[in-house]
Design an enzyme around this catalytic site. Structure first.
Site, PDB file in Angstrom:
ATOM      1  N   ARG A  24     -12.831  -1.637  -0.593  1.00  0.00           N
ATOM      2  CA  ARG A  24     -12.953  -1.757   0.818  1.00  0.00           C
ATOM      3  C   ARG A  24     -11.356  -2.362   0.763  1.00  0.00           C
ATOM      4  O   ARG A  24     -11.100  -1.952   1.812  1.00  0.00           O
ATOM      5  CB  ARG A  24     -13.273  -2.592   1.251  1.00  0.00           C
ATOM      6  CG  ARG A  24     -15.215  -2.276   1.577  1.00  0.00           C
ATOM      7  CD  ARG A  24     -16.088  -3.357   1.599  1.00  0.00           C
ATOM      8  NE  ARG A  24     -16.346  -3.370  -0.021  1.00  0.00           N
ATOM      9  CZ  ARG A  24     -17.332  -2.769  -0.704  1.00  0.00           C
ATOM     10  NH1 ARG A  24     -17.848  -2.230   0.166  1.00  0.00           N
ATOM     11  NH2 ARG A  24     -17.151  -2.792  -1.566  1.00  0.00           N
ATOM     12  N   THR A  25     -10.694  -3.226   0.533  1.00  0.00           N
ATOM     13  CA  THR A  25      -9.402  -4.376   0.544  1.00  0.00           C
ATOM     14  C   THR A  25      -8.512  -3.332   0.437  1.00  0.00           C
ATOM     15  O   THR A  25      -8.037  -2.739   1.099  1.00  0.00           O
ATOM     16  CB  THR A  25      -9.366  -5.188  -0.110  1.00  0.00           C
ATOM     17  OG1 THR A  25     -10.123  -6.163  -0.245  1.00  0.00           O
ATOM     18  CG2 THR A  25      -8.035  -6.026   0.440  1.00  0.00           C
ATOM     19  N   LYS A  35       2.428  -1.944 -20.018  1.00  0.00           N
ATOM     20  CA  LYS A  35       3.688  -1.982 -20.809  1.00  0.00           C
ATOM     21  C   LYS A  35       4.632  -3.704 -20.996  1.00  0.00           C
ATOM     22  O   LYS A  35       5.792  -3.970 -21.736  1.00  0.00           O
ATOM     23  CB  LYS A  35       5.034  -0.558 -20.353  1.00  0.00           C
ATOM     24  CG  LYS A  35       4.530   0.012 -20.049  1.00  0.00           C
ATOM     25  CD  LYS A  35       6.010   1.236 -19.700  1.00  0.00           C
ATOM     26  CE  LYS A  35       5.782   2.288 -19.470  1.00  0.00           C
ATOM     27  NZ  LYS A  35       6.975   3.225 -18.751  1.00  0.00           N
ATOM     28  N   ARG A  49      -3.206  -7.022  -4.734  1.00  0.00           N
ATOM     29  CA  ARG A  49      -4.561  -7.661  -5.535  1.00  0.00           C
ATOM     30  C   ARG A  49      -3.786  -7.769  -6.906  1.00  0.00           C
ATOM     31  O   ARG A  49      -3.214  -7.410  -7.648  1.00  0.00           O
ATOM     32  CB  ARG A  49      -5.650  -7.466  -5.141  1.00  0.00           C
ATOM     33  CG  ARG A  49      -6.759  -7.786  -6.043  1.00  0.00           C
ATOM     34  CD  ARG A  49      -8.614  -7.246  -5.536  1.00  0.00           C
ATOM     35  NE  ARG A  49      -8.684  -7.495  -3.847  1.00  0.00           N
ATOM     36  CZ  ARG A  49     -10.038  -6.930  -3.685  1.00  0.00           C
ATOM     37  NH1 ARG A  49     -10.265  -6.881  -4.597  1.00  0.00           N
ATOM     38  NH2 ARG A  49     -10.007  -7.857  -2.622  1.00  0.00           N
ATOM     39  N   HIS A  79      -8.559 -14.994  -0.199  1.00  0.00           N
ATOM     40  CA  HIS A  79      -8.113 -13.690   0.169  1.00  0.00           C
ATOM     41  C   HIS A  79      -8.144 -13.899   1.276  1.00  0.00           C
ATOM     42  O   HIS A  79      -8.929 -13.443   2.222  1.00  0.00           O
ATOM     43  CB  HIS A  79      -9.501 -13.154  -0.309  1.00  0.00           C
ATOM     44  CG  HIS A  79      -9.823 -11.946  -0.221  1.00  0.00           C
ATOM     45  ND1 HIS A  79      -9.339 -10.630   0.260  1.00  0.00           N
ATOM     46  CD2 HIS A  79     -10.773 -10.978  -0.451  1.00  0.00           C
ATOM     47  CE1 HIS A  79      -9.460  -9.336   0.307  1.00  0.00           C
ATOM     48  NE2 HIS A  79     -10.960  -9.758   0.199  1.00  0.00           N
TER      49      HIS A  79
HETATM   50  C1  NCD Z   1     -14.634 -10.005  -1.981  1.00  0.00           C
HETATM   51  C2  NCD Z   1     -13.046  -9.814  -3.589  1.00  0.00           C
HETATM   52  O1  NCD Z   1     -12.349  -8.861  -3.515  1.00  0.00           O
HETATM   53  O2  NCD Z   1     -12.968 -11.375  -3.163  1.00  0.00           O
HETATM   54  N1  NCD Z   1     -14.428  -8.498  -1.711  1.00  0.00           N
HETATM   55  C3  NCD Z   1     -13.670  -8.188  -1.429  1.00  0.00           C
HETATM   56  O3  NCD Z   1     -11.745  -8.080  -1.077  1.00  0.00           O
HETATM   57  N2  NCD Z   1     -14.252  -7.579   0.520  1.00  0.00           N
HETATM   58  C4  NCD Z   1     -15.775 -10.348  -2.666  1.00  0.00           C
HETATM   59  C5  NCD Z   1     -16.264  -9.791  -4.080  1.00  0.00           C
HETATM   60  O4  NCD Z   1     -15.868  -9.146  -4.929  1.00  0.00           O
HETATM   61  O5  NCD Z   1     -17.320 -10.443  -4.118  1.00  0.00           O
END
Ligand code: NCD
Length: 308
Positions: free
Chosen positions: A51-52, A80, A101, A129
């Site tokens: 999703r993100t 690397k 991320r 997040h």
């Molecule tokens: C979350 C995350 O990556 O922290 N997911 C997300 O970004 N929607 C929650 C999770 O991974 O459980």
């Protein structure tokens, strides 16, 4: 030029503005179709995501911009041995904005110190997040009509769940939030949050182990997955993974207008039977995530639609 590393990087007024802009985009997406023409978003994902990453990419596409990036550390020069700082400096030569991320807490902050384009933290380890928090706030605003005077139950892995940490911080600036933290003892929220958020601001909270006993009080229940990848040993994960399963039986005593949120992915913690209940908001939440990221990208790039 600003970065978004921690949810507290945004003031309450800025959050209100983003929520308002997201609302305008939802109502009139056609007005925003070209605003990011010739702009590029780079998604640097050193950790899995559906999703993100895809909502960032869809958001940029719907604004008329372009996207580039990678979806795993293995397919980047991290494999690397390149540092996050060097990767970010290189990508800043190709893109106008970065969403990153990383499994290590603080990695996007480090990257932000080496580049002169905005960096958005798309999740750093068990830490923060902020764009999921914006998604959650937009969902709460749309579903409940307000961001204050609400009883919210956070349930599951409150120790490693970065979405919980960020949302608790962000909500601490709104009046009348009643926090109920539902978790096994081993998965309670970290001490630093208790000290730096609750104690510092004089906010009271309740910690319980059973969701049934608090269900009737809740306006919102924020379910979370037990974060397998952050456990030190598999045996602990297996013991704790099914601590909570929200099913129709547990919802019997819940309010009629309860909102059930989950950042997703779900593993077992919400029965699929709950999906058809009108109180289930987690797929709507996914949709809101794209719109708030559209508002965020526009704001961080300093672009506007003609009417705004
Ligand atoms: C979350 C995350 O990556 O922290 N997911 C997300 O970004 N929607 C929650 C999770 O991974 O459980």
């Amino acid at each position: 030029m600003r970065h978004l590393i921690d949810p507290m990087d945004l003031s309450v007024e800025e959050i209100d503005h983003l929520i308002e802009l997201a609302g305008k985009i939802i109502d009139h997406p056609e007005k925003y179709r070209e605003v990011c023409r010739y702009k590029k978003l780079a998604t640097l994902f050193f950790e899995p995501s559906t999703r993100t990453r895809l909502s960032f990419e869809a958001a940029m596409m719907e604004l008329g911009g372009n996207v580039l990036g990678f979806s795993s550390a293995d397919s980047s020069s991290a494999a690397k041995g390149e540092s996050v700082a060097d990767t970010a400096r290189a990508v800043a030569c190709y893109a106008d904005i970065i969403a990153m991320r990383h499994p290590k807490e603080g990695a996007p902050l480090v990257a932000s110190q080496y580049v002169d384009i905005p960096i958005i933290n798309a999740g750093d380890g068990g830490h923060n997040h902020p764009t999921q928090t914006l998604t959650d706030l937009l969902t709460i605003k749309q579903e409940k009509g307000r961001l204050d005077h609400l009883t919210i139950g956070f349930c599951g892995d409150l120790k490693f769940g970065r979405t919980v940490h960020s949302l608790i911080k962000a909500l601490s600036r709104y009046e009348g939030i009643n926090y109920i933290l539902i978790s096994p003892e081993e998965l309670q929220i970290p001490e630093y949050l208790k000290k730096e958020v609750f104690e510092k601001k004089g906010i009271t909270y309740q910690e319980v182990e059973r969701m049934e006993e608090v269900m009737p009080e809740l306006d919102i229940i924020y379910m979370t997955r037990v974060q397998r990848e952050r456990f030190f040993n598999e045996a602990d994960y297996i013991r704790l993974k099914d601590s909570y399963i929200l099913d129709m039986d547990k919802l019997k005593n819940a309010k009629e207008d309860l909102a059930i949120l989950h950042p997703l992915p779900r593993v077992n913690e919400i029965s699929v039977k709950v999906d058809d209940d009108p109180r289930a908001c987690y797929f709507k939440q996914v949709n809101y995530g794209k719109y708030i990221r559209m508002a965020l990208i526009m704001t961080m790039l300093g672009v506007k639609a003609d009417e705004d």
